[in-house]
Design an enzyme around this catalytic site. Structure first.
Site, PDB file in Angstrom:
ATOM      1  N   HIS A 115       7.853   0.085   1.552  1.00 31.26           N
ATOM      2  CA  HIS A 115       6.675  -0.464   0.638  1.00 31.26           C
ATOM      3  C   HIS A 115       7.322  -0.131  -0.937  1.00 31.26           C
ATOM      4  O   HIS A 115       7.736   1.042  -0.993  1.00 31.26           O
ATOM      5  CB  HIS A 115       5.669   0.012   0.920  1.00 31.26           C
ATOM      6  CG  HIS A 115       4.621  -0.828   1.994  1.00 31.26           C
ATOM      7  ND1 HIS A 115       3.556  -1.207   2.109  1.00 31.26           N
ATOM      8  CD2 HIS A 115       5.209  -0.871   3.316  1.00 31.26           C
ATOM      9  CE1 HIS A 115       3.280  -1.916   3.107  1.00 31.26           C
ATOM     10  NE2 HIS A 115       4.257  -1.663   3.965  1.00 31.26           N
ATOM     11  N   ASP A 136      -1.472  -7.399   4.602  1.00 34.06           N
ATOM     12  CA  ASP A 136      -0.778  -6.384   3.763  1.00 34.06           C
ATOM     13  C   ASP A 136      -1.933  -5.294   3.621  1.00 34.06           C
ATOM     14  O   ASP A 136      -3.110  -5.563   3.115  1.00 34.06           O
ATOM     15  CB  ASP A 136      -0.162  -6.627   2.659  1.00 34.06           C
ATOM     16  CG  ASP A 136       0.733  -5.444   2.066  1.00 34.06           C
ATOM     17  OD1 ASP A 136       1.185  -4.705   2.927  1.00 34.06           O
ATOM     18  OD2 ASP A 136       0.795  -5.460   1.098  1.00 34.06           O
ATOM     19  N   GLY A 149       3.553  -0.355  -7.296  1.00 35.77           N
ATOM     20  CA  GLY A 149       3.360  -0.666  -8.735  1.00 35.77           C
ATOM     21  C   GLY A 149       4.606  -1.051  -9.631  1.00 35.77           C
ATOM     22  O   GLY A 149       5.662  -0.963  -8.834  1.00 35.77           O
TER      23      GLY A 149
END
Length: 300
Positions: A208, A82, A179
């Site tokens: 993502h 990643d 996050g």
């Protein structure tokens, strides 16, 4: 079975469901993810973040154990690097057995991104290994890099990028951030970006920052062409929350860690169901998976 992720992603794109890519960093987190996928018979991707590998445990140590788990699994499992940004580290991960890598040069201008990505695509594809890339800029909840309009992927640039690089899938920015979002915050998505790129290229697209995106957003994204959904923060938070509550009651450290596997597994199963990949794993004959790299071939 251990496979490159392009086998599962193209099928997911055509079938209008999404495949989870969960950020792991050790054998225990990978075990939780693979067991969750097995219980729901879903294809799954283990994402190993370049930053984690460089900071905590090098790829040459952690990859072999996860490959063995993938090999022994009764569902399709890919291991993907990643946000691989260092060219030499990308090649090192390939040589250490990754079946897929993300070559992230999104911080460069488009021409440089194309040039750097194409070099990795040529190398990886010659070995039967999948490549993900990124166009646009994914924000981060921590710090000052929240995704905004200026960071969103421009469809014409993404379309050109896909055609010139031959990537197997592309991460695009259309509203999410990496996050853990603040409580009661839900990001706003510009779905027309997904729709335009998907219709023009017919290549699997990647979300993502799937943590906290919301059920409706994930389902709509998948319907429009998102085939891979990255989840990291929610997975790790589920294990952290368990530890926080149990650490005063359980003094046996191995038992404590074992229970975090169960906590992580339940979170992964929730996302698998949202993305629609339950009961979607297909196990083919080994010879149908074209993987030329020696270390991967030995593992399949």
């Amino acid at each position: 079975m251990y496979v490159p992720m392009h086998y599962m992603l193209e099928r997911a794109r055509l079938g209008k469901y999404g495949i989870l890519a969960i950020n792991c960093f050790n054998l225990e987190t990978a075990k939780a993810v693979i067991e969750a996928a097995e219980e729901l018979h879903a294809p799954i991707i283990i994402d190993l973040l370049q930053e984690h590998l460089l900071t905590h445990l090098d790829c040459q140590y952690v990859t072999s154990g996860i490959i063995r788990m993938a090999q022994d699994s009764n569902v399709e499992v890919a291991i993907n690097l990643d946000h691989g940004q260092d060219m030499e580290h990308l090649k090192k991960c390939i040589s250490n057995g990754f079946s897929s890598v993300m070559a992230d040069s999104s911080m460069f201008d488009l021409d440089t991104n194309i040039k750097r990505t194409k070099a990795i695509v040529n190398h990886a594809h010659s070995l039967g290994i999948s490549v993900e890339a990124e166009v646009g800029s994914m924000g981060a909840v921590s710090g000052d890099a929240w995704t905004n309009q200026d960071m969103f992927t421009k469809p014409d640039e993404a379309i050109r990028f896909i055609k010139e690089t031959g990537v197997d899938c592309l991460a695009i920015s259309y509203g999410s951030s990496h996050g853990d979002y603040p409580e009661d915050y839900t990001p706003e998505f510009q779905y027309d970006i997904v729709k335009t790129i998907a219709e023009a290229t017919q290549v699997p697209l990647v979300l993502h920052g799937g943590s906290g995106a919301g059920v409706a957003a994930i389902k709509k994204s998948v319907a429009l062409g998102i085939a891979k959904i990255n989840v990291g923060s929610d997975f790790m938070k589920s294990q952290y929350e368990y530890l926080k509550d149990a650490i005063t009651d359980i003094s046996d450290y191995p038992v404590l860690i074992h229970h975090t596997i169960s906590a992580g597994k339940e979170l992964v199963k929730q996302y698998i169901r949202i993305a629609g990949s339950e009961q979607k794993s297909v196990i083919r004959k080994e010879e149908e998976y074209v993987i030329k790299h020696e270390s991967i071939a030995r593992s399949c």
